[in-house]
Motif scaffolding. Sequence first.
Motif, PDB file in Angstrom:
ATOM      1  N   MET A  22     -13.445  -6.021  -7.848  1.00 42.30           N
ATOM      2  CA  MET A  22     -12.031  -6.333  -7.600  1.00 42.30           C
ATOM      3  C   MET A  22     -11.838  -7.756  -7.088  1.00 42.30           C
ATOM      4  SD  MET A  22     -10.548  -2.711  -6.151  1.00 42.30           S
ATOM      5  CE  MET A  22      -8.842  -3.223  -6.353  1.00 42.30           C
ATOM      6  N   GLN A  23     -12.927  -8.510  -7.010  1.00 45.50           N
ATOM      7  CA  GLN A  23     -12.905  -9.905  -6.572  1.00 45.50           C
ATOM      8  C   GLN A  23     -12.260 -10.062  -5.194  1.00 45.50           C
ATOM      9  OE1 GLN A  23     -11.064 -11.923  -9.865  1.00 45.50           O
ATOM     10  NE2 GLN A  23     -12.948 -11.901 -11.056  1.00 45.50           N
ATOM     11  N   LYS A  83      -8.860  -1.376 -15.388  1.00 38.57           N
ATOM     12  CA  LYS A  83      -8.766  -2.796 -15.049  1.00 38.57           C
ATOM     13  C   LYS A  83     -10.023  -3.327 -14.367  1.00 38.57           C
ATOM     14  CE  LYS A  83      -5.900  -6.321 -13.036  1.00 38.57           C
ATOM     15  NZ  LYS A  83      -4.600  -6.713 -12.606  1.00 38.57           N
ATOM     16  N   TYR A  84     -10.586  -2.532 -13.420  1.00 36.86           N
ATOM     17  CA  TYR A  84     -11.712  -3.031 -12.625  1.00 36.86           C
ATOM     18  C   TYR A  84     -13.031  -2.326 -12.918  1.00 36.86           C
ATOM     19  CZ  TYR A  84      -8.066  -5.307  -9.932  1.00 36.86           C
ATOM     20  OH  TYR A  84      -7.000  -6.077  -9.551  1.00 36.86           O
ATOM     21  N   LYS A  85     -13.005  -1.356 -13.831  1.00 37.07           N
ATOM     22  CA  LYS A  85     -14.218  -0.614 -14.206  1.00 37.07           C
ATOM     23  C   LYS A  85     -14.846   0.091 -12.997  1.00 37.07           C
ATOM     24  CE  LYS A  85     -14.073  -2.479 -18.364  1.00 37.07           C
ATOM     25  NZ  LYS A  85     -12.746  -2.311 -18.873  1.00 37.07           N
ATOM     26  N   LEU A  86     -14.000   0.696 -12.155  1.00 37.89           N
ATOM     27  CA  LEU A  86     -14.486   1.412 -10.978  1.00 37.89           C
ATOM     28  C   LEU A  86     -14.973   2.805 -11.370  1.00 37.89           C
ATOM     29  CD1 LEU A  86     -11.702   0.556  -8.351  1.00 37.89           C
ATOM     30  CD2 LEU A  86     -13.942  -0.509  -8.588  1.00 37.89           C
ATOM     31  N   LEU A 145      -1.164   6.892  -2.777  1.00 42.53           N
ATOM     32  CA  LEU A 145      -1.753   7.427  -4.004  1.00 42.53           C
ATOM     33  C   LEU A 145      -2.151   6.264  -4.892  1.00 42.53           C
ATOM     34  CD1 LEU A 145       0.867  10.239  -4.730  1.00 42.53           C
ATOM     35  CD2 LEU A 145      -1.358  10.470  -3.617  1.00 42.53           C
ATOM     36  N   LEU A 146      -3.394   6.270  -5.317  1.00 45.41           N
ATOM     37  CA  LEU A 146      -3.888   5.194  -6.175  1.00 45.41           C
ATOM     38  C   LEU A 146      -3.794   5.609  -7.639  1.00 45.41           C
ATOM     39  CD1 LEU A 146      -7.085   4.158  -4.203  1.00 45.41           C
ATOM     40  CD2 LEU A 146      -4.895   2.991  -4.249  1.00 45.41           C
ATOM     41  N   PRO A 147      -3.401   4.686  -8.499  1.00 44.49           N
ATOM     42  CA  PRO A 147      -3.381   4.977  -9.936  1.00 44.49           C
ATOM     43  C   PRO A 147      -4.810   4.875 -10.481  1.00 44.49           C
ATOM     44  CG  PRO A 147      -2.638   2.736  -9.549  1.00 44.49           C
ATOM     45  CD  PRO A 147      -2.890   3.348  -8.212  1.00 44.49           C
ATOM     46  N   ASN A 148      -5.557   5.968 -10.357  1.00 48.45           N
ATOM     47  CA  ASN A 148      -6.981   5.957 -10.679  1.00 48.45           C
ATOM     48  C   ASN A 148      -7.284   5.430 -12.073  1.00 48.45           C
ATOM     49  OD1 ASN A 148      -7.579   6.900  -8.164  1.00 48.45           O
ATOM     50  ND2 ASN A 148      -7.889   9.016  -8.795  1.00 48.45           N
TER      51      ASN A 148
END
Length: 146
Positions: free
Chosen positions: A127-128, A82-85, A73-76
């Motif tokens: 995300m570099q 953080k990454y502006k996804l 599970l990803l913390p959307n």
Amino acid sequence: MYKIEEIFRYKREQLNSCKDFDFSIINSDLKFTLSLLASEKEMSFFGIRPLVMLSFKKNVSHLSKDKRSTQYLLPNEDLRQKYKLSKRELELCHFFVNGKNLKQIGQQMGLKPSSIRSYLKNIFIKMQCRSQAELIHCLITYSTAP
């Protein structure tokens, strides 16, 4: 590897026994396959040393069904901040971290392979990350398994 080198030097007639050699390490859930890529004929004709490929995969035979079906599970919201996804990038990350290949992701998201590559390229930049392996590592670091 040393064993193949020894067989190559001193016991060439046994070289075919090294074509696909499976082994695992004690107390590890990884299964390794050592594959000989150049045939004996190629090696003698071109005078090359044996070409060897080492591949590995997770040995799931001893895992329970529950462990094999674990979904990360990803913390959307954290990733979004953080990454502006975007929402679609987060959705792709979810499928990707849970073992879906690009074809399966395309089918589930209704996207063409070129669109998936574009999304992945944007995710890599944001995300570099420089590779899919690095991306998965980064996503697993952020994820939680239920």
